[in-house]
Design an enzyme around this catalytic site. Structure first.
Site, PDB file in Angstrom:
ATOM      1  N   TRP A   1      -1.331   1.462 -10.173  1.00  0.00           N
ATOM      2  CA  TRP A   1      -2.493   2.658 -11.200  1.00  0.00           C
ATOM      3  C   TRP A   1      -3.712   2.277 -11.470  1.00  0.00           C
ATOM      4  CZ3 TRP A   1      -0.198   7.494 -10.546  1.00  0.00           C
ATOM      5  CH2 TRP A   1       0.971   7.501 -10.301  1.00  0.00           C
TER       6      TRP A   1
ATOM      7  N   ASP B   1       1.392  -4.719   3.188  1.00  0.00           N
ATOM      8  CA  ASP B   1       0.006  -4.849   2.676  1.00  0.00           C
ATOM      9  C   ASP B   1      -1.199  -5.118   3.433  1.00  0.00           C
ATOM     10  OD1 ASP B   1      -1.663  -5.528   0.604  1.00  0.00           O
ATOM     11  OD2 ASP B   1      -1.288  -7.562   0.405  1.00  0.00           O
ATOM     12  N   GLY B   2      -2.249  -4.859   3.140  1.00  0.00           N
ATOM     13  CA  GLY B   2      -3.509  -5.039   4.054  1.00  0.00           C
ATOM     14  C   GLY B   2      -4.102  -3.856   4.727  1.00  0.00           C
ATOM     15  N   ASN B   3      -3.877  -2.444   4.248  1.00  0.00           N
ATOM     16  CA  ASN B   3      -4.206  -1.330   4.751  1.00  0.00           C
ATOM     17  C   ASN B   3      -5.945  -1.300   4.636  1.00  0.00           C
ATOM     18  OD1 ASN B   3      -1.715  -0.427   5.139  1.00  0.00           O
ATOM     19  ND2 ASN B   3      -1.726   1.141   3.666  1.00  0.00           N
TER      20      ASN B   3
ATOM     21  N   GLU C   1       1.487  -1.521 -10.697  1.00  0.00           N
ATOM     22  CA  GLU C   1       0.318  -1.946 -11.053  1.00  0.00           C
ATOM     23  C   GLU C   1      -0.707  -1.457 -10.208  1.00  0.00           C
ATOM     24  OE1 GLU C   1       3.162  -4.255 -10.419  1.00  0.00           O
ATOM     25  OE2 GLU C   1       3.172  -4.390 -12.532  1.00  0.00           O
TER      26      GLU C   1
ATOM     27  N   LEU D   1      21.081   5.099   8.291  1.00  0.00           N
ATOM     28  CA  LEU D   1      19.866   4.198   7.845  1.00  0.00           C
ATOM     29  C   LEU D   1      19.776   4.414   6.259  1.00  0.00           C
ATOM     30  CD1 LEU D   1      17.875   1.701   8.219  1.00  0.00           C
ATOM     31  CD2 LEU D   1      16.126   3.675   8.570  1.00  0.00           C
TER      32      LEU D   1
ATOM     33  N   HIS E   1      -4.943   3.583   4.979  1.00  0.00           N
ATOM     34  CA  HIS E   1      -3.545   4.047   4.331  1.00  0.00           C
ATOM     35  C   HIS E   1      -2.891   5.094   5.221  1.00  0.00           C
ATOM     36  CE1 HIS E   1      -4.264   2.157   0.655  1.00  0.00           C
ATOM     37  NE2 HIS E   1      -5.373   2.557   0.207  1.00  0.00           N
TER      38      HIS E   1
ATOM     39  N   ARG F   1      -5.791   1.048  -9.748  1.00  0.00           N
ATOM     40  CA  ARG F   1      -6.813   1.277  -8.318  1.00  0.00           C
ATOM     41  C   ARG F   1      -7.707   2.498  -8.833  1.00  0.00           C
ATOM     42  NH1 ARG F   1      -4.417  -0.472  -2.780  1.00  0.00           N
ATOM     43  NH2 ARG F   1      -3.626  -2.324  -3.552  1.00  0.00           N
TER      44      ARG F   1
ATOM     45  N   ARG G   1     -11.128   2.928   2.727  1.00  0.00           N
ATOM     46  CA  ARG G   1      -9.751   2.641   2.620  1.00  0.00           C
ATOM     47  C   ARG G   1      -8.660   3.403   2.856  1.00  0.00           C
ATOM     48  NH1 ARG G   1      -8.921  -2.200  -0.478  1.00  0.00           N
ATOM     49  NH2 ARG G   1      -6.887  -1.408  -1.206  1.00  0.00           N
TER      50      ARG G   1
ATOM     51  N   ARG H   1      -7.874  -3.861   3.979  1.00  0.00           N
ATOM     52  CA  ARG H   1      -8.772  -4.704   4.758  1.00  0.00           C
ATOM     53  C   ARG H   1      -8.783  -4.404   6.277  1.00  0.00           C
ATOM     54  NH1 ARG H   1      -5.201  -9.615   2.707  1.00  0.00           N
ATOM     55  NH2 ARG H   1      -4.145  -7.918   1.606  1.00  0.00           N
TER      56      ARG H   1
END
Ligand code: IPE
Ligand code: IPE
Ligand code: MG
Length: 249
Positions: A70, A21-23, A68, A132, A38, A72, A34, A25
């Site tokens: 979507w 989270d926080g891309n 959720e 992995l 990203h 945006r 924004r 900001r």
């Protein structure tokens, strides 16, 4: 890539899950759109896929796009979908060569054919790998996943419900998108927000939660190691009175 690095230290985190989270900001403080955040976030994904196995991680789950998200603006959604496609297309060969087994978790309902094809390609090209296990949570919601899992169990013609048996926790766990791996030991959320935002609700029953202040594009090995040190200082008691190491408290 995971197989090119020496494992330096073991923390006992077999499954690490991250709310990236926080891309937005991060971009805003730089006076940029924004989408710039990203894009920088993709670099942090690459770093983390490289770094996590150095700390002993076998399963890594990254929250990339929630059910959720979507809500945006359309242009941001198209930026995010474009970046997911870009990441898979540009990194899949390297991930496959490095022994990463990719799985996309979340609902496939309503996804466009180009995305569905890409998901199928990423999964099939890496299915044989086991260094992995990388889960990318896309169009993912924890409640939705639980509902889909329960529905799957109910609809299974040879399953416990069809046989008139009693549903167990294990039945639901086995029907979850994450069934191939253990529950997360540690969940990290960047950006200073202290909430779960519908991530892995079923699986994090006894996970340790670490909230870090840095924005996702800045997240690096130092932040990752600090979160693992914090994890190491915790006592996982699972409702009992002794720590997981068997030490009476
Ligand atoms: C995380 O960054 C990426 C996604 C949720 C897809 P955000 O886009 O949520 O950035 P902030 O939280 O608004 O800063
Ligand atoms: C959670 O971040 C989803 C992802 C990281 C993909 P959000 O930015 O969407 O969460 P809220 O809105 O702050 O709860
Ligand atoms: Mg956010």
């Amino acid at each position: 890539m995971p197989d090119q690095v020496q494992q330096t230290e073991q923390y006992g985190v077999e499954h690490l899950a991250i709310i990236m989270d926080g891309n937005g900001r991060w971009a805003k403080t730089r006076g940029r759109p924004r989408s710039f955040g990203h894009r920088a976030g993709v670099e942090a994904v690459r770093r983390t896929v490289r770094n996590a196995p150095k700390l002993g991680v076998r399963h890594l789950t990254l929250y990339a796009f929630s059910s959720e998200n979507w809500s945006r603006p359309a242009d941001e959604i198209s930026d995010l979908l474009g970046l997911l496609k870009f990441y898979v297309r540009s990194d899949l060969a390297d991930l496959a060569a490095a022994g990463v087994c990719v799985r996309i978790i979340g609902s496939r309902e309503g996804l466009k054919p180009d995305i569905l094809n890409l998901i199928n390609m990423a999964e099939s090209k890496t299915a044989h790998n086991s260094k992995l296990y990388l889960n990318i949570a896309f169009n993912y919601g924890g409640r939705d996943e639980i509902v889909r899992a329960v529905q799957k169990v109910v609809d299974d013609p040879t399953g416990v419900v069809a046989k008139g048996g009693k549903l167990t926790v294990e039945d639901i766990t086995a029907a979850m998108d994450t069934a191939r791996g253990p529950d997360p030991d540690l969940v990290i959320r960047t950006s200073g927000e202290k909430r779960i935002s519908n991530f892995l609700l079923w699986q994090i029953a006894y996970a340790e939660l670490v909230f870090v202040e840095c924005m996702w594009p800045d997240f690096d090995m130092e932040h990752l190691t600090a979160a693992f040190e914090e994890y190491r200082s915790r006592d996982r008691r699972y409702g009992g009175v002794v720590s997981a190491e068997g030490v009476a408290l």
